[in-house]
Each structure stands twice: as structure tokens, then as C-alpha cells.
Design a protein around this motif. Structure first.
Motif, PDB file in Angstrom:
ATOM      1  N   TYR A  34       0.785  -1.231   0.000  1.00  0.00           N
ATOM      2  CA  TYR A  34       0.000   0.000   0.000  1.00  0.00           C
ATOM      3  C   TYR A  34       0.822   1.290   0.000  1.00  0.00           C
ATOM      4  O   TYR A  34       0.241   2.367   0.091  1.00  0.00           O
ATOM      5  CB  TYR A  34      -0.920   0.020   1.225  1.00  0.00           C
ATOM      6  N   ASP A  36       2.611   2.692  -2.329  1.00  0.00           N
ATOM      7  CA  ASP A  36       2.817   3.343  -3.627  1.00  0.00           C
ATOM      8  C   ASP A  36       1.908   4.561  -3.740  1.00  0.00           C
ATOM      9  O   ASP A  36       1.073   4.677  -4.641  1.00  0.00           O
ATOM     10  CB  ASP A  36       2.572   2.356  -4.772  1.00  0.00           C
ATOM     11  N   THR A  37       2.075   5.493  -2.816  1.00  0.00           N
ATOM     12  CA  THR A  37       1.144   6.614  -2.675  1.00  0.00           C
ATOM     13  C   THR A  37       1.165   7.572  -3.862  1.00  0.00           C
ATOM     14  O   THR A  37       0.208   8.333  -4.052  1.00  0.00           O
ATOM     15  CB  THR A  37       1.448   7.400  -1.392  1.00  0.00           C
ATOM     16  N   ILE A  39       1.506   6.683  -7.104  1.00  0.00           N
ATOM     17  CA  ILE A  39       1.116   6.030  -8.352  1.00  0.00           C
ATOM     18  C   ILE A  39      -0.404   6.119  -8.496  1.00  0.00           C
ATOM     19  O   ILE A  39      -1.149   5.635  -7.643  1.00  0.00           O
ATOM     20  CB  ILE A  39       1.576   4.560  -8.369  1.00  0.00           C
ATOM     21  N   ASN A  41      -2.699   4.668 -10.302  1.00  0.00           N
ATOM     22  CA  ASN A  41      -3.472   3.424 -10.314  1.00  0.00           C
ATOM     23  C   ASN A  41      -2.873   2.368  -9.393  1.00  0.00           C
ATOM     24  O   ASN A  41      -3.122   1.176  -9.566  1.00  0.00           O
ATOM     25  CB  ASN A  41      -3.569   2.875 -11.743  1.00  0.00           C
ATOM     26  N   GLY A  42      -2.075   2.822  -8.429  1.00  0.00           N
ATOM     27  CA  GLY A  42      -1.457   1.897  -7.499  1.00  0.00           C
ATOM     28  C   GLY A  42      -2.418   1.421  -6.425  1.00  0.00           C
ATOM     29  O   GLY A  42      -3.573   1.868  -6.333  1.00  0.00           O
ATOM     30  N   ALA A  43      -1.929   0.522  -5.595  1.00  0.00           N
ATOM     31  CA  ALA A  43      -2.777  -0.072  -4.564  1.00  0.00           C
ATOM     32  C   ALA A  43      -3.302   0.969  -3.575  1.00  0.00           C
ATOM     33  O   ALA A  43      -4.452   0.895  -3.141  1.00  0.00           O
ATOM     34  CB  ALA A  43      -2.001  -1.152  -3.826  1.00  0.00           C
ATOM     35  N   GLN A  46      -6.156   2.910  -5.257  1.00  0.00           N
ATOM     36  CA  GLN A  46      -7.261   2.044  -5.652  1.00  0.00           C
ATOM     37  C   GLN A  46      -7.925   1.357  -4.462  1.00  0.00           C
ATOM     38  O   GLN A  46      -9.102   1.018  -4.517  1.00  0.00           O
ATOM     39  CB  GLN A  46      -6.766   0.989  -6.648  1.00  0.00           C
TER      40      GLN A  46
END
Length: 231
Positions: A34, A36-37, A39, A41-43, A46
Motif C-alpha cells: 500500500y 505506492d502513494t 502512483i 493506479n497503485g494499490a 485504488q
């Protein structure tokens, strides 16, 4: 009502807007998943944020249980050896786990300073009987370290914290029984996932934090029952 002089009303909830609930959990994820703040469309965006037009924003309330997969050790997949004191280490070290939680909560607070956050630590999986699971106490000791790390982060960001290790300590974990669902907090023949009874225990304690005055229909908080339009 007809034939009675008194009439009472109980307002269980009142609101002026539609409040959607998103179930965005990810099975098997660690806290590493989690962070990947940045990005789009990262987790993080999303899973921990919600749609708002073309953007994704921090929700008004986040309930997050995380840490089981971070702390997997000698009793399960992901075992990566022992530390200098001979204690099993998790897949994601406690220090990194705490750092990950800090990263996530700091970003969420930037997006929505007023959001409510409830952090829930992982309970201990396995059975307490030594002959069934000799790693149970070792795992419990390790999970308490992760729970303490989560508690520290929760206090730092003004979040609520629920320690599932302590919550389920006094309850029977699981027995191989076809009738175990109403008694044991782990699913029958499964030492990892919650039974319906376990879900009910967690829900009741979670609601006690969300609504400490108890102004909700408590009889409905029972996963053993099936609610539908007819019942």
C-alpha cells in the motif's frame, strides 16, 4: 398506537446524504503493498481511497486490518529465518511495517485531515494446543510486537486502535467440529480465517468504538443470522 396512550420513537440513524461503503480489502497483501502513494493506479489509491469524479480522495472513515501477512513466520508461508534471539521474523520486519503504516496514514491525513481512521491488528492464528501448533506462543509474541507498532502509529495520527490479539485471547480458537461455527472464533477446520462467530465478536467490538453510546440495534450484529426483506 391504537389503544395506548404512550408512543415512543427510537431514531437509530439520520442523514441527509448517501454514504457508500467500499470493501476494498486485498487478500494476501502486506503493508508493503500500500505504500505506492504517488502512483495513480497503485494499490494505495485504488484500495484506500474512494472515487470522487475523476479523482480519488481519502474517505470519511477508514477501517483497516493489516499485519497478518507482514508477520507470517515459522508457522506459515513466508518464513525468513530467526533474529539474534532465536525469535521467528516476519516477512515484513516490524520496523518496516511501522514505517509503512506511517507513510499511509500521513498521506491519508494530507488528503483528508478530518477523516476517521480505525486500525485493527491481526489476531493470532493457529490452535493453542502445543501438540497441534508448537509455534502458537512464538507467533503470539511476534504479533504483539506488530500490534504495538500499530498502536504507536494510531496514537501519532489520532486514530482508534483495536488489538485483536487481546480481543480473542480468552476465546477458544478452533476445534475440528461440524458445530464449531457458533462457539469458536476461527472457522471450523481452519486456523486462519474467522468463523461467523469470530466476525460477530469483531463487529461488536468495532461498533463499540464507532458508536460508544450504543445507539444501534445490537440484535442485528450477529453473523449467525441471515437478514433479508422477509426477516
Amino acid at each position: 398506537t391504537k389503544g395506548k396512550t404512550d408512543c415512543g420513537f427510537f431514531i437509530l440513524g439520520c442523514g441527509t446524504k448517501y454514504s457508500p461503503v467500499y470493501l476494498n480489502g486485498r487478500s494476501g497483501a502486506t503493508s508493503d503493498f500500500y505504500i505506492d502513494t504517488n502512483i495513480e493506479n497503485g494499490a494505495f489509491n485504488q484500495r484506500l481511497c474512494v472515487p470522487n469524479g475523476k479523482d480519488r480522495v481519502a474517505p470519511d472513515c477508514l477501517i483497516w486490518i493489516i499485519g497478518a501477512n507482514d508477520s507470517v513466520n515459522g508457522g506459515g508461508a513466508g518464513y525468513n529465518g530467526k533474529d539474534d534471539e532465536g525469535i521467528s521474523k516476519g516477512t515484513v520486519a516490524v520496523e518496516q511495517y511501522k514505517k509503512n503504516l506511517n507513510t499511509v496514514l500521513a498521506t491519508l491525513r494530507e488528503k483528508n485531515p478530518k477523516m476517521q481512521i480505525i486500525l485493527i491488528s491481526s489476531p493470532v492464528w493457529g490452535t493453542k494446543a502445543a501438540n497441534d501448533d508448537p509455534n502458537y506462543e512464538t507467533r503470539r509474541t511476534l504479533l504483539l510486537q506488530y500490534a504495538q507498532a500499530m498502536k504507536d502509529v494510531a496514537e501519532n495520527y489520532g486514530a482508534l486502535f483495536l488489538n485483536n490479539v487481546h480481543l480473542f485471547d480468552s476465546l477458544p480458537v478452533n476445534e475440528a467440529s461440524d458445530t464449531g461455527a457458533a462457539v469458536y472464533w476461527r472457522a471450523t477446520n481452519d486456523t486462519i480465517h474467522f468463523s461467523r462467530f469470530g466476525h460477530t465478536v469483531l463487529a461488536k467490538n468495532l461498533l463499540s468504538k464507532l458508536m460508544p453510546l450504543g445507539l444501534y440495534p445490537k440484535e442485528m450484529i450477529d453473523a449467525e443470522k441471515v437478514y433479508c426483506e422477509g426477516t
